[in-house]
Motif scaffolding. Sequence first.
Motif, PDB file in Angstrom:
ATOM      1  N   TRP A 160       0.811  -1.296   0.082  1.00  0.00           N
ATOM      2  CA  TRP A 160      -0.092   0.006   0.094  1.00  0.00           C
ATOM      3  C   TRP A 160       0.917   1.332   0.036  1.00  0.00           C
ATOM      4  CZ3 TRP A 160      -2.724  -3.041   4.571  1.00  0.00           C
ATOM      5  CH2 TRP A 160      -3.332  -3.906   3.926  1.00  0.00           C
ATOM      6  N   GLN A 161       2.165   1.077   0.389  1.00  0.00           N
ATOM      7  CA  GLN A 161       3.114   2.232   0.494  1.00  0.00           C
ATOM      8  C   GLN A 161       3.995   2.279  -0.822  1.00  0.00           C
ATOM      9  OE1 GLN A 161       3.455   4.759   3.009  1.00  0.00           O
ATOM     10  NE2 GLN A 161       1.365   4.183   3.029  1.00  0.00           N
ATOM     11  N   CYS A 162       3.772   1.454  -1.848  1.00  0.00           N
ATOM     12  CA  CYS A 162       4.368   1.323  -3.048  1.00  0.00           C
ATOM     13  C   CYS A 162       5.816   1.088  -2.959  1.00  0.00           C
ATOM     14  CB  CYS A 162       4.125   2.639  -3.976  1.00  0.00           C
ATOM     15  SG  CYS A 162       2.461   2.452  -4.865  1.00  0.00           S
ATOM     16  N   GLY A 163       6.049   0.098  -1.842  1.00  0.00           N
ATOM     17  CA  GLY A 163       7.288  -0.188  -1.470  1.00  0.00           C
ATOM     18  C   GLY A 163       7.904  -1.370  -2.451  1.00  0.00           C
ATOM     19  N   GLN A 164       9.144  -1.588  -2.612  1.00  0.00           N
ATOM     20  CA  GLN A 164       9.615  -2.765  -3.446  1.00  0.00           C
ATOM     21  C   GLN A 164       9.191  -4.051  -2.776  1.00  0.00           C
ATOM     22  OE1 GLN A 164      13.360  -1.641  -6.051  1.00  0.00           O
ATOM     23  NE2 GLN A 164      14.008  -1.851  -3.780  1.00  0.00           N
ATOM     24  N   TYR A 165       8.850  -4.857  -3.821  1.00  0.00           N
ATOM     25  CA  TYR A 165       8.610  -6.442  -3.281  1.00  0.00           C
ATOM     26  C   TYR A 165       8.934  -7.210  -4.416  1.00  0.00           C
ATOM     27  CZ  TYR A 165       3.952  -5.901  -5.643  1.00  0.00           C
ATOM     28  OH  TYR A 165       3.039  -5.602  -6.504  1.00  0.00           O
ATOM     29  N   LEU A 166       9.292  -8.547  -4.078  1.00  0.00           N
ATOM     30  CA  LEU A 166      10.017  -9.413  -4.850  1.00  0.00           C
ATOM     31  C   LEU A 166       8.942 -10.670  -4.887  1.00  0.00           C
ATOM     32  CD1 LEU A 166      12.624  -7.915  -4.587  1.00  0.00           C
ATOM     33  CD2 LEU A 166      13.761 -10.069  -4.635  1.00  0.00           C
ATOM     34  N   GLY A 167       8.498 -10.930  -6.306  1.00  0.00           N
ATOM     35  CA  GLY A 167       7.442 -12.091  -6.418  1.00  0.00           C
ATOM     36  C   GLY A 167       8.292 -13.291  -6.781  1.00  0.00           C
ATOM     37  N   ILE A 168       8.248 -14.416  -5.791  1.00  0.00           N
ATOM     38  CA  ILE A 168       8.922 -15.602  -5.918  1.00  0.00           C
ATOM     39  C   ILE A 168       7.931 -16.696  -6.279  1.00  0.00           C
ATOM     40  CG2 ILE A 168      10.680 -17.018  -4.992  1.00  0.00           C
ATOM     41  CD1 ILE A 168      11.639 -14.351  -5.366  1.00  0.00           C
ATOM     42  N   GLY A 169       8.094 -17.492  -7.375  1.00  0.00           N
ATOM     43  CA  GLY A 169       7.248 -18.794  -7.365  1.00  0.00           C
ATOM     44  C   GLY A 169       6.252 -18.731  -8.743  1.00  0.00           C
ATOM     45  N   PRO A 170       5.787 -19.364  -9.029  1.00  0.00           N
ATOM     46  CA  PRO A 170       4.708 -19.493 -10.178  1.00  0.00           C
ATOM     47  C   PRO A 170       3.722 -18.581 -10.157  1.00  0.00           C
ATOM     48  CG  PRO A 170       5.214 -21.814  -9.503  1.00  0.00           C
ATOM     49  CD  PRO A 170       5.796 -20.969  -8.556  1.00  0.00           C
ATOM     50  N   GLY A 171       3.582 -17.509 -11.238  1.00  0.00           N
ATOM     51  CA  GLY A 171       2.485 -16.635 -11.120  1.00  0.00           C
ATOM     52  C   GLY A 171       2.748 -15.338 -10.126  1.00  0.00           C
ATOM     53  N   ALA A 172       3.802 -15.567  -9.458  1.00  0.00           N
ATOM     54  CA  ALA A 172       3.906 -14.561  -8.342  1.00  0.00           C
ATOM     55  C   ALA A 172       4.318 -12.955  -9.213  1.00  0.00           C
ATOM     56  CB  ALA A 172       5.126 -14.676  -7.686  1.00  0.00           C
ATOM     57  N   HIS A 173       3.746 -11.896  -8.611  1.00  0.00           N
ATOM     58  CA  HIS A 173       3.978 -10.628  -9.153  1.00  0.00           C
ATOM     59  C   HIS A 173       4.899  -9.750  -8.073  1.00  0.00           C
ATOM     60  CE1 HIS A 173       0.338 -10.157 -12.001  1.00  0.00           C
ATOM     61  NE2 HIS A 173       0.334 -11.317 -11.360  1.00  0.00           N
ATOM     62  N   GLY A 174       5.786  -8.923  -8.858  1.00  0.00           N
ATOM     63  CA  GLY A 174       6.714  -8.188  -8.093  1.00  0.00           C
ATOM     64  C   GLY A 174       6.972  -6.721  -8.708  1.00  0.00           C
ATOM     65  N   ARG A 175       7.451  -5.917  -7.747  1.00  0.00           N
ATOM     66  CA  ARG A 175       7.634  -4.488  -8.119  1.00  0.00           C
ATOM     67  C   ARG A 175       9.045  -4.173  -7.618  1.00  0.00           C
ATOM     68  NH1 ARG A 175       3.452  -4.569 -10.847  1.00  0.00           N
ATOM     69  NH2 ARG A 175       1.795  -2.999 -10.759  1.00  0.00           N
ATOM     70  N   PHE A 176      10.005  -3.993  -8.354  1.00  0.00           N
ATOM     71  CA  PHE A 176      11.232  -3.522  -8.015  1.00  0.00           C
ATOM     72  C   PHE A 176      12.092  -2.909  -8.989  1.00  0.00           C
ATOM     73  CE2 PHE A 176      12.240  -7.913  -9.039  1.00  0.00           C
ATOM     74  CZ  PHE A 176      13.457  -7.928  -9.821  1.00  0.00           C
ATOM     75  N   MET A 177      13.363  -2.155  -8.708  1.00  0.00           N
ATOM     76  CA  MET A 177      14.331  -1.537  -9.607  1.00  0.00           C
ATOM     77  C   MET A 177      15.524  -2.495  -9.879  1.00  0.00           C
ATOM     78  SD  MET A 177      14.577   2.359  -8.270  1.00  0.00           S
ATOM     79  CE  MET A 177      13.274   3.520  -8.444  1.00  0.00           C
TER      80      MET A 177
END
Length: 442
Positions: free
Chosen positions: A291-308
Motif C-alpha cells: 500500500w506504500q508502493c514499496g519494493q517487493y519481489l515475487g517468487i514462485g509460479p505466477g508471482a508478481h513483483g515491483r522492484f528496480m
Amino acid sequence: MVLPGVRTGAGAAATKMVQMRCRVDGSERSQSPGPGTQRAAVYVHWPYCEKRCSYCKFNKYISRGVEEAAMRSCLVTEVQTLLQLSGVRRVESVFFGGGTPSLASPHTVAAVLEAVAQATYLPTHSEVTLEANPTSAPGSRLAAFRAAGVNRLSIGLQSLDDTELHMLERTHSASDALQTLAEARSLFPGRVSVDLMLGLPTQQVGPWLGQLQELLCHCDDHISLYQLSLERGTALFAQVQQGTLPAPDPELAAEMYQEGRAILREAGFRQYEVSNFARNGALSTHNWTYWQCGQYLGIGPGAHGRFMPQGAGRYIREARIQTLEPNNWMKEVMLFGHGTRKHTPLGELELLEEVLAMGLRTDVGITHQHWQQFEPQLTLWDVFGASKEVDMLLEQGLLLLDHRGLRCSWEGLAVLDSLLLTLLPRLQEAWQQRTSSSVPGR
C-alpha cells in the motif's frame, strides 16, 4: 456504494481508469534510486491446493504428485537470483501465499528463509507470514512452521456457516476453523489474522453480522473483511449464470460492510486499510509495503513483483510477472535462475497513479513526505489543491487534504473507488500541464 472485491488492488473502476488513460509521457526516464530502494518485501507463491474453491480464479493447481524437493530448490534459486538482481540489502517481511502454502513442508519454508538470510539482511524481528487453511494446519504442523521461522499466520476461515462453506467448496467446517484458530493463537499469540467473506449469494445481513460477533469471541487481533467477487470461469459464477444460485445483492453487501466495520471499531479495531482491521498494533507489515508502493519481489509460479533491477546506471521500477504453470516455471528457473515471464518498466505517471490508488486505501493516506519521495516537484497541493471536483469531496467530508497530506475519511474509505474516478484524472491533468510547460516552445 462501491466496495473492494476479494483481494483486489485499488478496485476495478480505478484499475480500468488507469489502463484507459491517455499516456502523456511515454518515455522511460531514468529514475533516481530514492529512499528505500535497498529494502524490499518478499512474496513466495506456493501454487498447490487440495481442491479449487468455487469462487477462486487465482493461479492454483491441485496437489497431486508434487515434486516438492524440485519446487523447493527452484524457490531457493529464484529468490537468490532476484535478490541479487534487485540489489536489495534488507528484507522487511516474507509472505508465503498461495495456493495453500500450509500444504508445503516446514522444511521448504525454512530453506527459503535461509536463502533470504544468506543473500541479504533479514532481521530477527522481520514479519514472516504463512497463509493456512484449517484442514491443512493442525496444531503439530503449525508448531513445525513456527520452528521453521514463521511468526504470523493468516487463516482462510471465510465463513462460520457450514452451508456457506459448502457453497464455497471449502474443505473445512466452522468447527474445524475455530479449532485451528484456537491452536494458532496458542502458538502465535497476537499474530493471527482471519479472513471473513461477505456478499455471498443467499447471504443476509443479520446472520452475517452474527458470524462476525461470534468471531470476535474467538479471534486474535487482526480481521480481514473481503467482499465476494464473482469471477468468470469459476464454478460459483456458472451457478449464478445458470440460476442455481441468486446473484449477490450489492446493496446487502454494502450494508454488511458498513455494519461490520462499525462493529469492529466498537470492539477496538482500527480500520487501517479498506478491508483490514487490527488492534493492539497487529498491522500486517508485509501488506503495508504494497500500500506504500514499496519494493517487493515475487517468487514462485505466477508471482508478481515491483522492484528496480540494478545495472547499466538506470534505475527504473519494473512490474514483473513470473511464469504461471509450475512445471514450466521450474524449467525456466533451472535454465535462467528465475522464471520471470514479463517485466514492464513503469513510467513516472504510472508509478504516481499507483502511489495514489494504493496509498488512499489506508487510513494514513499519502503524507506529503511520502509523495515527495516519488514526485519531488509536483506537490499534493499542486495536483489537488485547486480542483473544484476535489473541493466538493472535501466539503462532503469524504476526503481530507491538510498539513498531513491526502487521505480518506472514515466515510470516504467505503467509497474509495468512486473517489479515484475523480482523483486519477486530476493527477493525469496536472501531470500533462507540468510536462507541457517543461517542453521548450510550448
